[in-house]
Design an enzyme around this catalytic site. Structure first.
Site, PDB file in Angstrom:
ATOM      1  N   ARG A 163       0.600  -1.229   0.029  1.00  0.00           N
ATOM      2  CA  ARG A 163       0.038   0.009  -0.021  1.00  0.00           C
ATOM      3  C   ARG A 163       0.890   1.259   0.061  1.00  0.00           C
ATOM      4  O   ARG A 163       0.431   2.106  -0.571  1.00  0.00           O
ATOM      5  CB  ARG A 163      -1.037   0.074   1.321  1.00  0.00           C
ATOM      6  CG  ARG A 163      -1.865   1.069   0.998  1.00  0.00           C
ATOM      7  CD  ARG A 163      -3.005   0.886   2.274  1.00  0.00           C
ATOM      8  NE  ARG A 163      -2.767   0.801   3.549  1.00  0.00           N
ATOM      9  CZ  ARG A 163      -3.383   0.857   4.351  1.00  0.00           C
ATOM     10  NH1 ARG A 163      -4.501   0.357   4.436  1.00  0.00           N
ATOM     11  NH2 ARG A 163      -2.846   1.055   5.790  1.00  0.00           N
ATOM     12  N   LYS A 194      -2.432   6.968   1.214  1.00  0.00           N
ATOM     13  CA  LYS A 194      -2.405   7.018   2.631  1.00  0.00           C
ATOM     14  C   LYS A 194      -1.497   8.131   2.905  1.00  0.00           C
ATOM     15  O   LYS A 194      -0.176   8.013   3.045  1.00  0.00           O
ATOM     16  CB  LYS A 194      -1.944   5.855   3.438  1.00  0.00           C
ATOM     17  CG  LYS A 194      -2.473   5.909   4.810  1.00  0.00           C
ATOM     18  CD  LYS A 194      -2.554   4.533   5.344  1.00  0.00           C
ATOM     19  CE  LYS A 194      -2.246   4.360   6.624  1.00  0.00           C
ATOM     20  NZ  LYS A 194      -3.497   5.212   7.557  1.00  0.00           N
ATOM     21  N   GLU A 238     -16.506   6.212   7.017  1.00  0.00           N
ATOM     22  CA  GLU A 238     -15.683   5.474   8.006  1.00  0.00           C
ATOM     23  C   GLU A 238     -15.234   6.349   9.142  1.00  0.00           C
ATOM     24  O   GLU A 238     -16.109   7.542   9.320  1.00  0.00           O
ATOM     25  CB  GLU A 238     -14.236   5.244   7.188  1.00  0.00           C
ATOM     26  CG  GLU A 238     -13.685   6.250   6.528  1.00  0.00           C
ATOM     27  CD  GLU A 238     -12.436   6.053   5.928  1.00  0.00           C
ATOM     28  OE1 GLU A 238     -11.714   4.892   6.345  1.00  0.00           O
ATOM     29  OE2 GLU A 238     -11.927   6.842   5.108  1.00  0.00           O
TER      30      GLU A 238
HETATM   31  N1  PXG Z   1      -9.381   4.620   7.442  1.00  0.00           N
HETATM   32  C1  PXG Z   1      -8.457   5.386   7.666  1.00  0.00           C
HETATM   33  C2  PXG Z   1      -8.849   7.006   7.209  1.00  0.00           C
HETATM   34  C3  PXG Z   1      -7.399   5.290   8.195  1.00  0.00           C
HETATM   35  O1  PXG Z   1      -6.505   6.146   8.205  1.00  0.00           O
HETATM   36  C4  PXG Z   1      -7.811   3.094   8.558  1.00  0.00           C
HETATM   37  C5  PXG Z   1      -9.243   3.333   7.933  1.00  0.00           C
HETATM   38  C6  PXG Z   1      -7.572   1.442   9.025  1.00  0.00           C
HETATM   39  O2  PXG Z   1      -6.996   0.955   7.926  1.00  0.00           O
HETATM   40  P1  PXG Z   1      -5.893  -0.293   8.625  1.00  0.00           P
HETATM   41  O3  PXG Z   1      -5.100  -0.678   7.205  1.00  0.00           O
HETATM   42  O4  PXG Z   1      -4.896   0.137   9.711  1.00  0.00           O
HETATM   43  O5  PXG Z   1      -6.719  -1.334   9.056  1.00  0.00           O
HETATM   44  C7  PXG Z   1      -6.931   3.938   8.570  1.00  0.00           C
HETATM   45  C8  PXG Z   1      -5.600   3.735   9.463  1.00  0.00           C
HETATM   46  C9  PXG Z   1      -3.783   5.800  14.642  1.00  0.00           C
HETATM   47  C10 PXG Z   1      -3.744   5.746  13.549  1.00  0.00           C
HETATM   48  O6  PXG Z   1      -2.755   5.794  15.288  1.00  0.00           O
HETATM   49  C11 PXG Z   1      -4.616   5.113  12.426  1.00  0.00           C
HETATM   50  C12 PXG Z   1      -4.805   5.042  11.231  1.00  0.00           C
HETATM   51  C13 PXG Z   1      -3.860   6.018  10.394  1.00  0.00           C
HETATM   52  C14 PXG Z   1      -3.060   6.782  11.318  1.00  0.00           C
HETATM   53  C15 PXG Z   1      -2.979   6.775  12.604  1.00  0.00           C
HETATM   54  O7  PXG Z   1      -4.980   5.425  15.354  1.00  0.00           O
HETATM   55  N2  PXG Z   1      -5.371   3.963  10.603  1.00  0.00           N
END
Ligand code: PXG
Length: 291
Positions: free
Chosen positions: A52, A151, A184
């Site tokens: 990713r 991201k 989300e």
């Molecule tokens: N949606 C968004 C907008 C995200 O940033 C997720 C869903 C979940 O994705 P994953 O691949 O992790 O299952 C994310 C990612 C934190 C933190 O420390 C979490 C994310 C990004 C930055 C910081 O809570 N989540």
């Protein structure tokens, strides 16, 4: 001795890992990142996170100065240097140092750093009793304007939503897309259970296709729980049997109240609990071993 940070090819003391004030990651949010976890000496879904990251960087035309395998080895080296068995890993690539203009051509060398630290978790109560979320006024970015699959270091859309959630006295914000469909949360994907079927919004509503989301959909498949990607309204959420969030940091977090409406029985439901158990098992047994 402090934490060791991987910084442009070297492991240095955290106190010596400095990013320039001319770095476009800071000046413009021009960069990409991944949040990754390790459990029990195993990095969870490292290949998926690396894939990713490379895709995000490719779209932004940032050339990561390492191969995917070298990057994976750099993550492993950072974890080993810090003797962490359970860690939160932040992998960041910025456009690099440039001048004060936007022009990315002025940035000759991307900045790469990897932080491996302890993870700060939601309180245990949230996993036992479930959490409350509220819909916030800030809609999720239009995917046509900024594709959420990138991201990027530009998280203001989500930060505004997070501020609104905190102002409203809860930990997480439910974000709708500009048409009012459920998208989300600020750093987590959302699922409901309705008539025994697991439902989550499709990517085209404008969400990040989370790696945890994908993993939970697979686990549900193995457990013979039907899974659908479907557009949802707040009404669908309010009348769900169960609801939960998924993300690398949150793992699977049950939701029991949305905008004052109690969801299902008002406690973590049976499908949620089953998936939490299966998820916990897979994180402890699958991944890239480093110790
Ligand atoms: N949606 C968004 C907008 C995200 O940033 C997720 C869903 C979940 O994705 P994953 O691949 O992790 O299952 C994310 C990612 C934190 C933190 O420390 C979490 C994310 C990004 C930055 C910081 O809570 N989540």
């Amino acid at each position: 001795m402090g934490l060791k940070v991987y910084f442009n090819g070297k492991l240095v003391d955290a106190s010596e890992a400095h990013v320039s004030v001319y770095d476009h990651g800071l000046l413009y949010g021009d960069g990409v990142f991944e949040g990754i976890r390790s459990y029990n000496g195993l990095v969870f879904k490292l290949k998926e996170h690396a894939d990713r990251l490379f895709e995000s960087a490719h779209t932004l035309m940032i050339k990561i100065p390492l191969s995917k395998e070298e990057l994976i080895q750099a993550v492993v080296a950072t974890l080993k240097a810090n003797k962490l068995t359970n860690a939160y890993i932040r992998l960041v690539i910025t456009r690099g140092v440039g001048d004060l203009g936007l022009d990315p051509r002025k940035c000759s060398q991307p900045t790469v750093f990897i932080i491996a630290d302890k993870i700060v978790l939601y309180p245990e109560r949230i996993y036992k009793e479930g959490m409350e979320i509220i819909t916030v006024p800030t809609p999720r970015n239009l995917p046509e304007a900024l594709n959420p699959q990138i991201k990027s270091l530009n998280y203001l859309n989500n930060i505004l939503a997070k501020i609104e959630a905190v102002n409203g006295g809860v930990e997480e914000a439910l974000m709708l897309n500009p048409h009012g469909y459920v998208a989300e949360c600020t750093g987590d994907n959302i699922f409901i259970v309705k008539k025994g079927t697991l439902i989550t919004p499709p990517a085209y509503v404008g969400i990040l296709k989370g790696i945890t989301r994908g993993c939970v959909m697979e686990l549900a498949g193995s457990a013979r729980i039907p899974v659908k990607e479907q557009m949802m309204t707040r009404h669908d959420l309010f009348n769900a049997e169960e609801c939960f969030l998924t993300g690398t940091a949150a793992e699977i977090a049950p939701v029991v109240r949305i905008d004052g409406r109690v969801i299902g029985e008002g406690r973590p439901g049976k499908v949620t609990l089953r998936l939490m158990r299966d998820f916990r098992r897979i994180t402890k047994t699958a991944g890239v071993r480093y110790r």
